[in-house]
Scaffold this motif. Structure first.
Motif, PDB file in Angstrom:
ATOM      1  N   LEU A 167      -2.140  -2.461   5.639  1.00  0.00           N
ATOM      2  CA  LEU A 167      -2.113  -1.012   5.897  1.00  0.00           C
ATOM      3  C   LEU A 167      -0.929  -0.642   6.770  1.00  0.00           C
ATOM      4  N   PHE A 168      -0.764  -1.358   7.877  1.00  0.00           N
ATOM      5  CA  PHE A 168       0.304  -0.998   8.813  1.00  0.00           C
ATOM      6  C   PHE A 168       1.680  -1.399   8.289  1.00  0.00           C
ATOM      7  N   ASP A 169       1.780  -2.490   7.560  1.00  0.00           N
ATOM      8  CA  ASP A 169       3.068  -2.887   7.008  1.00  0.00           C
ATOM      9  C   ASP A 169       3.550  -1.925   5.930  1.00  0.00           C
ATOM     10  N   ASP A 170       2.623  -1.305   5.208  1.00  0.00           N
ATOM     11  CA  ASP A 170       2.986  -0.427   4.092  1.00  0.00           C
ATOM     12  C   ASP A 170       3.154   1.036   4.486  1.00  0.00           C
ATOM     13  N   LEU A 171       2.993   1.359   5.756  1.00  0.00           N
ATOM     14  CA  LEU A 171       3.162   2.753   6.173  1.00  0.00           C
ATOM     15  C   LEU A 171       4.588   3.219   5.906  1.00  0.00           C
ATOM     16  N   PRO A 172       4.761   4.484   5.564  1.00  0.00           N
ATOM     17  CA  PRO A 172       6.108   4.989   5.315  1.00  0.00           C
ATOM     18  C   PRO A 172       6.955   5.116   6.580  1.00  0.00           C
TER      19      PRO A 172
END
Length: 231
Positions: free
Chosen positions: A64-69
């Motif tokens: 979730l946090f790695d894929d944040l824009p």
């Protein structure tokens, strides 16, 4: 101007929806929850991204946090779980699962939110805000509610430890004690006690206040209760 990014974990009706509406005024949003239907309605009203998430699974939370824009400026953890009953009769597996949602999920969120925020350069000396939605069970244990007290006491200790560690690094961490019943959809106040429940919109404004606090006067804990609540 690019909006700062906010993440709300445990998104759905009531408080989560009020927080999303409050933050959507000046933040791009990512909503994350185990189920998608309640989250969809909130996302449609706020323009938020949606992510299905098991908050107790570190792989899910890290992704979730790695894929944040963008690196998040605000992260809010709402989920908790209850198992009620006399302590001598509680099922250990059910207790373990409840504590994982309330405490381990909070830890995983705090860990990966801090990891991403520490990558960012400070803005006016701060990197972001991490907030945990607590309850009076994190201050006083109630009968027949041991698992909830276990989870919320752990969550409160986590937030205080993180605050002491991360405040000097520009990350504001706070635990919010919701000390009373929330007037969520489907609930109603007794006729003899109007305004006796916490309104989600009012709670959301208090979260906004925490987010906007000057770092010279950061709170690491905030208690919110209606005027009729005994404490």
């Amino acid at each position: 101007m690019t909006k700062a990014h906010a993440v709300i974990i445990g998104a759905g009706e009531g408080l989560s929806a009020a927080l999303a509406r409050e933050l959507a005024r000046d933040h791009a949003l990512t909503l994350a929850a185990r189920g998608g239907e309640k989250m969809r309605a909130v996302a449609e009203k706020t323009g938020a991204r949606r992510v299905l998430l098991d908050a107790t699974d570190e792989h899910d939370v890290a992704r979730l946090f790695d894929d944040l824009p963008a690196v998040p400026r605000v992260v809010i953890y709402n989920p908790s779980a209850r198992v009620r009953g006399p302590v001598a009769e509680l099922d250990a597996d059910e207790v373990r699962a409840a504590v994982e949602v309330t405490a381990i999920g909070a830890f995983l969120t705090g860990k990966h939110a801090a990891r991403r925020m520490l990558e960012a350069d400070p803005v006016a000396g701060t990197r972001g805000t991490i907030l945990f939605t607590g309850a009076s069970a994190g201050v006083k244990g109630f009968p027949n509610s041991a698992p909830f007290a276990m989870g919320k006491f752990a969550q409160r200790g986590l937030a205080e430890s993180m605050a002491r560690e991360l405040h000097p690094q520009g990350i504001h961490v706070a635990w919010v004690n919701i000390d009373g019943a929330i007037l969520n959809p489907g609930r109603s106040e007794p006729d003899e006690a109007p305004s006796s429940m916490l309104r989600p919109e009012a709670i959301a404004r208090s979260y906004r206040h925490l987010i906007e606090q000057d770092r010279s006067a950061w709170s690491h804990e905030l208690s919110l209760r209606p005027w009729v609540e005994r404490f």
